[in-house]
Design a protein around this motif. Structure first.
Motif, short mmCIF file in Angstrom:
data_model
loop_
_atom_site.label_atom_id
_atom_site.label_comp_id
_atom_site.label_asym_id
_atom_site.label_seq_id
_atom_site.Cartn_x
_atom_site.Cartn_y
_atom_site.Cartn_z
N PHE A 1 -9.42 4.20 2.94
CA PHE A 1 -9.94 3.12 2.12
C PHE A 1 -10.52 3.63 0.81
O PHE A 1 -10.92 4.79 0.72
CB PHE A 1 -11.04 2.37 2.87
CG PHE A 1 -10.55 1.63 4.07
CD1 PHE A 1 -10.07 0.34 3.96
CD2 PHE A 1 -10.55 2.24 5.32
CE1 PHE A 1 -9.62 -0.34 5.07
CE2 PHE A 1 -10.10 1.56 6.44
CZ PHE A 1 -9.62 0.27 6.31
N GLU A 2 -10.60 2.75 -0.19
CA GLU A 2 -11.26 3.04 -1.46
C GLU A 2 -12.77 3.13 -1.28
O GLU A 2 -13.30 2.72 -0.26
CB GLU A 2 -10.98 1.92 -2.48
CG GLU A 2 -9.57 1.84 -2.95
CD GLU A 2 -9.36 0.68 -3.92
OE1 GLU A 2 -10.32 -0.04 -4.25
OE2 GLU A 2 -8.20 0.50 -4.32
N ILE B 1 -7.14 -0.54 0.54
CA ILE B 1 -6.64 0.65 1.19
C ILE B 1 -5.97 1.53 0.13
O ILE B 1 -5.18 1.05 -0.68
CB ILE B 1 -5.64 0.27 2.30
CG1 ILE B 1 -6.37 -0.51 3.37
CG2 ILE B 1 -4.94 1.49 2.86
CD1 ILE B 1 -5.47 -1.17 4.39
N THR B 2 -6.31 2.82 0.12
CA THR B 2 -5.68 3.72 -0.85
C THR B 2 -4.37 4.27 -0.31
O THR B 2 -3.45 4.52 -1.08
CB THR B 2 -6.60 4.90 -1.22
OG1 THR B 2 -6.99 5.58 -0.04
CG2 THR B 2 -7.80 4.42 -1.99
N ARG B 3 -4.30 4.46 1.01
CA ARG B 3 -3.06 5.00 1.57
C ARG B 3 -3.06 4.86 3.08
O ARG B 3 -4.09 4.95 3.73
CB ARG B 3 -2.93 6.48 1.23
CG ARG B 3 -1.67 7.11 1.80
CD ARG B 3 -1.57 8.57 1.57
NE ARG B 3 -1.75 8.89 0.18
CZ ARG B 3 -1.44 10.06 -0.35
NH1 ARG B 3 -0.95 11.01 0.38
NH2 ARG B 3 -1.64 10.29 -1.62
N VAL C 1 0.84 -1.19 0.00
CA VAL C 1 0.00 0.00 0.00
C VAL C 1 0.89 1.25 0.00
O VAL C 1 1.94 1.25 0.63
CB VAL C 1 -0.89 0.01 1.27
CG1 VAL C 1 -1.66 1.29 1.43
CG2 VAL C 1 -1.84 -1.19 1.27
N ILE C 2 0.46 2.30 -0.68
CA ILE C 2 1.16 3.57 -0.60
C ILE C 2 1.15 4.02 0.85
O ILE C 2 0.11 4.05 1.50
CB ILE C 2 0.46 4.64 -1.49
CG1 ILE C 2 0.49 4.24 -2.96
CG2 ILE C 2 1.06 6.02 -1.26
CD1 ILE C 2 1.87 4.18 -3.58
N THR C 3 2.34 4.35 1.35
CA THR C 3 2.48 4.73 2.76
C THR C 3 3.23 6.05 2.83
O THR C 3 4.40 6.11 2.48
CB THR C 3 3.25 3.64 3.54
OG1 THR C 3 2.59 2.38 3.34
CG2 THR C 3 3.31 3.97 5.01
N SER C 4 2.52 7.11 3.23
CA SER C 4 3.17 8.42 3.32
C SER C 4 3.53 8.71 4.77
O SER C 4 2.82 8.33 5.70
CB SER C 4 2.26 9.52 2.76
OG SER C 4 1.07 9.61 3.49
#
Length: 188
Positions: free
Chosen positions: A104-105, A134-136, A88-91
């Motif tokens: 979440f999407e 999960i989007t991010r 998952v993209i993790t910022s």
């Protein structure tokens, strides 16, 4: 080297350019830019106001992207390992306290989780192929490197046998202000 006064001047100049672009896009008599580009102006204003700079860490899977981020932050908070791990993209951005928010999407609202539960949402073991949609994951850490709006973005690996991971990374690349390419000793 740019000082703070030059930085502020460049920031206001960029704000003027974005304002002109938005005004042009809203003018019914003008030739319009594409809808996708028009929709990107507002988030750019937000990022400019927040002094946000996305450094996206990319490379093939299992090259140590997450380990490098942990080392640069001086904190060992992001899950890492030998096998393809991040799904998952993790910022990671500055926060006065450690926090993790999962987004979440499909309109499902995000919620905060404990840092200890992060691996259940962002790794292949806890969320294989991102089945949880999960989007991010947004992580806030009290790391000095992040204090001025710098945001690290960890991505799943490129060239992974898990096709969804590569697509996730490729889809996120337009959000990058800069890329940090990580490769192994054997090249890309």
């Amino acid at each position: 080297m740019m000082n703070l006064r030059d930085y502020e001047a460049a920031k206001f100049e960029l704000g003027d350019i974005l304002s002109a672009l938005a005004a042009h896009a809203d003018n019914p008599d003008a030739v319009h830019i594409g809808l996708q580009q028009h929709d990107q102006v507002s988030p750019l204003f937000t990022r400019l106001a927040e002094d946000s700079f996305n450094l996206v860490v990319v490379g093939r899977f299992s090259r140590g992207k997450t380990s490098l981020m942990n080392a640069m932050l001086g904190l060992d908070r992001l899950p890492n390992g030998i096998l393809p791990l991040t799904s998952v993209i993790t910022s990671v951005a500055y926060s006065s306290r450690e926090q993790v928010q999962i987004e979440f999407e499909r309109g499902r609202y995000g919620y905060e989780i404990p840092m200890s539960a992060l691996a259940e949402f962002v790794t292949e073991r806890g969320n294989p192929g991102n089945v949880k949609r999960i989007t991010r994951a947004r992580i806030g850490l009290p790391a000095e490197l992040l204090r001025r709006g710098f945001c690290f973005v960890d991505t799943p690996g490129l060239g992974s046998a898990i096709a969804e991971n590569a697509r996730t990374t490729e889809a996120y690349l337009p959000e990058a202000d800069a890329l940090l390419m990580v490769s192994g000793y054997d090249g890309l």
